[in-house]
Write a protein that holds these residues in place. Structure first.
Motif, mmCIF file in Angstrom:
data_model
loop_
_atom_site.group_PDB
_atom_site.id
_atom_site.type_symbol
_atom_site.label_atom_id
_atom_site.label_comp_id
_atom_site.label_asym_id
_atom_site.label_seq_id
_atom_site.Cartn_x
_atom_site.Cartn_y
_atom_site.Cartn_z
ATOM 1 N N SER A 156 0.574 -1.653 -0.067
ATOM 2 C CA SER A 156 -0.251 0.334 0.198
ATOM 3 C C SER A 156 0.574 1.219 0.469
ATOM 4 O O SER A 156 0.484 2.542 -0.088
ATOM 5 C CB SER A 156 -0.857 0.153 1.133
ATOM 6 N N ALA A 157 2.602 1.534 0.358
ATOM 7 C CA ALA A 157 3.753 2.579 0.121
ATOM 8 C C ALA A 157 3.523 2.774 -1.219
ATOM 9 O O ALA A 157 4.109 1.863 -2.242
ATOM 10 C CB ALA A 157 4.436 2.123 0.915
ATOM 11 N N GLU A 158 3.305 4.638 -2.036
ATOM 12 C CA GLU A 158 3.161 4.774 -3.226
ATOM 13 C C GLU A 158 4.941 4.502 -3.254
ATOM 14 O O GLU A 158 5.396 4.080 -4.207
ATOM 15 C CB GLU A 158 3.050 6.254 -3.044
ATOM 16 N N GLY A 159 5.754 4.656 -2.692
ATOM 17 C CA GLY A 159 7.860 5.044 -2.275
ATOM 18 C C GLY A 159 7.942 3.873 -3.436
ATOM 19 O O GLY A 159 8.686 3.825 -3.459
ATOM 20 N N SER A 160 6.769 2.479 -2.215
ATOM 21 C CA SER A 160 7.798 1.531 -2.183
ATOM 22 C C SER A 160 7.037 0.921 -4.428
ATOM 23 O O SER A 160 7.769 0.165 -4.542
ATOM 24 C CB SER A 160 7.309 0.137 -1.954
ATOM 25 N N ASN A 161 6.545 1.234 -4.400
ATOM 26 C CA ASN A 161 5.603 0.535 -5.731
ATOM 27 C C ASN A 161 5.350 1.950 -7.850
ATOM 28 O O ASN A 161 4.891 1.842 -8.406
ATOM 29 C CB ASN A 161 4.174 0.382 -5.711
ATOM 30 N N ASN A 162 6.572 2.332 -7.108
ATOM 31 C CA ASN A 162 7.043 3.928 -7.959
ATOM 32 C C ASN A 162 5.426 4.607 -8.109
ATOM 33 O O ASN A 162 5.513 4.696 -9.273
ATOM 34 C CB ASN A 162 7.225 2.949 -9.502
ATOM 35 N N GLY A 163 4.795 4.594 -6.949
ATOM 36 C CA GLY A 163 3.324 5.867 -7.805
ATOM 37 C C GLY A 163 2.121 5.405 -7.665
ATOM 38 O O GLY A 163 1.437 5.841 -7.593
ATOM 39 N N THR A 164 2.327 3.412 -8.282
ATOM 40 C CA THR A 164 0.588 3.195 -8.847
ATOM 41 C C THR A 164 0.794 2.508 -7.333
ATOM 42 O O THR A 164 1.259 1.601 -6.865
ATOM 43 C CB THR A 164 1.001 2.663 -9.690
ATOM 44 N N PHE A 165 -0.277 2.085 -7.661
ATOM 45 C CA PHE A 165 -0.974 0.325 -6.693
ATOM 46 C C PHE A 165 -1.704 -0.720 -7.449
ATOM 47 O O PHE A 165 -2.578 -0.419 -8.310
ATOM 48 C CB PHE A 165 -2.228 0.955 -6.032
ATOM 49 N N LYS A 166 -1.090 -1.456 -7.501
ATOM 50 C CA LYS A 166 -1.529 -2.491 -8.940
ATOM 51 C C LYS A 166 -1.851 -3.892 -7.653
ATOM 52 O O LYS A 166 -1.191 -4.086 -6.760
ATOM 53 C CB LYS A 166 -0.668 -3.009 -9.123
ATOM 54 N N PRO A 167 -2.305 -4.919 -8.177
ATOM 55 C CA PRO A 167 -2.679 -5.940 -7.046
ATOM 56 C C PRO A 167 -1.602 -7.576 -7.042
ATOM 57 O O PRO A 167 -0.494 -6.646 -8.099
ATOM 58 C CB PRO A 167 -3.898 -7.048 -8.333
ATOM 59 N N ILE A 168 -1.065 -8.310 -6.963
ATOM 60 C CA ILE A 168 -0.660 -9.161 -6.401
ATOM 61 C C ILE A 168 -1.551 -10.736 -6.851
ATOM 62 O O ILE A 168 -2.535 -10.676 -6.104
ATOM 63 C CB ILE A 168 0.140 -9.105 -5.426
ATOM 64 N N ASP A 169 -0.754 -11.615 -7.568
ATOM 65 C CA ASP A 169 -1.382 -13.363 -7.785
ATOM 66 C C ASP A 169 -0.611 -13.948 -6.943
ATOM 67 O O ASP A 169 1.141 -13.820 -7.213
ATOM 68 C CB ASP A 169 -1.327 -13.217 -9.587
ATOM 69 N N PHE A 170 -1.363 -14.729 -6.685
ATOM 70 C CA PHE A 170 -0.658 -15.541 -6.601
ATOM 71 C C PHE A 170 -1.164 -17.236 -6.365
ATOM 72 O O PHE A 170 -2.243 -17.137 -7.139
ATOM 73 C CB PHE A 170 -0.546 -16.173 -4.429
ATOM 74 N N GLN A 171 -0.144 -18.302 -5.987
ATOM 75 C CA GLN A 171 -1.207 -19.975 -6.332
ATOM 76 C C GLN A 171 -0.308 -20.540 -5.347
ATOM 77 O O GLN A 171 0.675 -20.197 -4.712
ATOM 78 C CB GLN A 171 -0.895 -19.828 -7.869
ATOM 79 N N ILE A 172 -0.838 -21.421 -5.322
ATOM 80 C CA ILE A 172 -0.247 -22.581 -4.165
ATOM 81 C C ILE A 172 -0.500 -24.235 -5.457
ATOM 82 O O ILE A 172 -1.272 -24.657 -5.662
ATOM 83 C CB ILE A 172 -1.304 -23.034 -2.716
ATOM 84 N N ILE A 173 1.012 -24.446 -4.925
ATOM 85 C CA ILE A 173 1.122 -26.062 -5.840
ATOM 86 C C ILE A 173 1.296 -26.886 -4.922
ATOM 87 O O ILE A 173 1.945 -26.708 -4.388
ATOM 88 C CB ILE A 173 2.217 -25.221 -6.721
ATOM 89 N N PRO A 174 0.479 -27.884 -4.246
ATOM 90 C CA PRO A 174 0.772 -28.902 -3.974
ATOM 91 C C PRO A 174 1.845 -29.538 -3.225
ATOM 92 O O PRO A 174 2.399 -30.206 -4.205
ATOM 93 C CB PRO A 174 -0.552 -29.913 -3.708
ATOM 94 N N ALA A 175 2.483 -30.004 -2.197
ATOM 95 C CA ALA A 175 3.745 -31.023 -2.537
ATOM 96 C C ALA A 175 3.587 -32.198 -3.086
ATOM 97 O O ALA A 175 1.991 -33.049 -3.018
ATOM 98 C CB ALA A 175 3.556 -31.308 -0.704
ATOM 99 N N GLY A 176 4.450 -32.363 -3.898
ATOM 100 C CA GLY A 176 4.901 -33.459 -4.598
ATOM 101 C C GLY A 176 4.020 -33.776 -5.911
ATOM 102 O O GLY A 176 4.118 -34.340 -7.106
ATOM 103 N N GLU A 177 3.295 -31.834 -6.187
ATOM 104 C CA GLU A 177 3.282 -31.958 -7.850
ATOM 105 C C GLU A 177 4.327 -31.935 -8.666
ATOM 106 O O GLU A 177 5.485 -31.129 -7.881
ATOM 107 C CB GLU A 177 2.143 -31.216 -8.341
#
Length: 210
Positions: free
Chosen positions: A189-210
Motif C-alpha cells: 500500500s506504500a506509494e514509495g515502494s511501488n513507483n507511485g502506483t497500486f496494482k494487484p498481486i497474484d498467487f497460487q499454491i502448488i501442493p506438495a508432490g506436484e
C-alpha cells in the motif's frame, strides 16, 4: 494416492491482503501481474503455538546470518527465530527483494509521508493484522516482513533508499514451505515502494508432490 491439483490463480486486490495455510512441501507462487508492485509476506510455524499464540515466525536476522547476505534469491533458505528452515526459494525471476524494512503502517505514513492517513490510507501492517486475525495472531506479533519485489538500495554509508521495483509483468518468486505454515500476503500500500502506483498481486499454491 490421489495427487492434489494446484489451486486456481488468486488475485490480491491493490492495497489489500489475505491469509492462508501452507502444508510442508507446498510451493507458494507469488506473481507480479502488471510489474513494479511489491508484496509483503509473513509466516508463522503452525506447530509452534502456546495457548493458541504463535511462538515461531519468519526472521530476517536469522535469515541474513545463515545466508551471509541481505540479497536473497534462488537457492537461499528463509529461517525462523528458532533457526528452523521455513522456506526454500526455488525460482526467482527478479533477483531483488527486501527483508530489512517493516511493513508500512499508519505510523509510516504519518512520519515518512505527510499528511499521513487522514484519508484512511490502507497499510500492509493493517492488512496483515486482518489476514492473521482468524488465526489468533495479534498485531504485536507481526515482525519485519519479506517484501517481495521491493527494491531497497543500501549505499556504502549504510543509507537506505527505496527505488522503483525492477519486476516486470508476469515475473514470479516461488517458495517451498519446509514446515506447516500460517501465511499472510499483501499487495503493498506504500506509494514509495511501488513507483507511485497500486496494482494487484497474484498467487497460487502448488501442493506438495506436484
Amino acid at each position: 494416492m490421489t495427487q492434489k491439483s494446484p489451486t486456481p490463480l488468486q488475485r490480491i486486490a491493490p492495497q489489500s491482503g489475505t491469509g492462508f495455510r501452507l502444508n510442508k512441501g507446498d510451493v507458494l507462487v507469488v506473481i507480479d501481474p502488471m510489474g513494479e508492485q511489491v508484496s509483503d509476506l509473513m509466516a508463522f510455524a503452525a506447530d509452534a503455538l502456546e495457548d493458541g499464540r504463535p511462538t515461531e515466525w519468519l526472521s530476517s536476522g536469522r535469515t541474513f546470518d545463515y545466508n551471509e547476505t541481505i540479497y536473497l534469491t534462488t537457492g537461499h533458505q528463509l529461517y525462523s527465530n528458532r533457526s528452523r528452515v521455513m522456506f526454500t526459494l526455488l525460482r526467482d525471476d527478479v533477483g531483488r527483494h527486501d527483508f530489512l524494512l517493516t511493513p508500512c503502517s499508519t505510523e509510516t505514513f504519518e512520519i515518512l509521508y505527510p499528511p499521513g492517513t487522514a484519508d484512511g490510507h490502507p497499510s500492509c501492517f493493517g492488512n496483515l493484522v486482518k489476514a492473521f486475525e482468524p488465526f489468533g495472531i495479534r498485531p504485536d506479533q507481526i515482525p519485519t516482513t519479506l517484501n517481495i519485489f521491493m527494491n531497497v538500495l543500501v549505499d556504502e554509508k549504510g543509507q537506505v533508499n527505496i527505488g522503483p521495483p525492477i519486476s516486470q509483468a508476469g515475473q514470479r518468486l516461488e517458495l517451498r514451505a519446509e514446515m506447516d505454515l500460517i501465511v499472510g500476503l499483501t499487495a503493498c500500500s506504500a506509494e514509495g515502494s511501488n513507483n507511485g502506483t497500486f496494482k494487484p498481486i497474484d498467487f497460487q499454491i502448488i501442493p506438495a508432490g506436484e
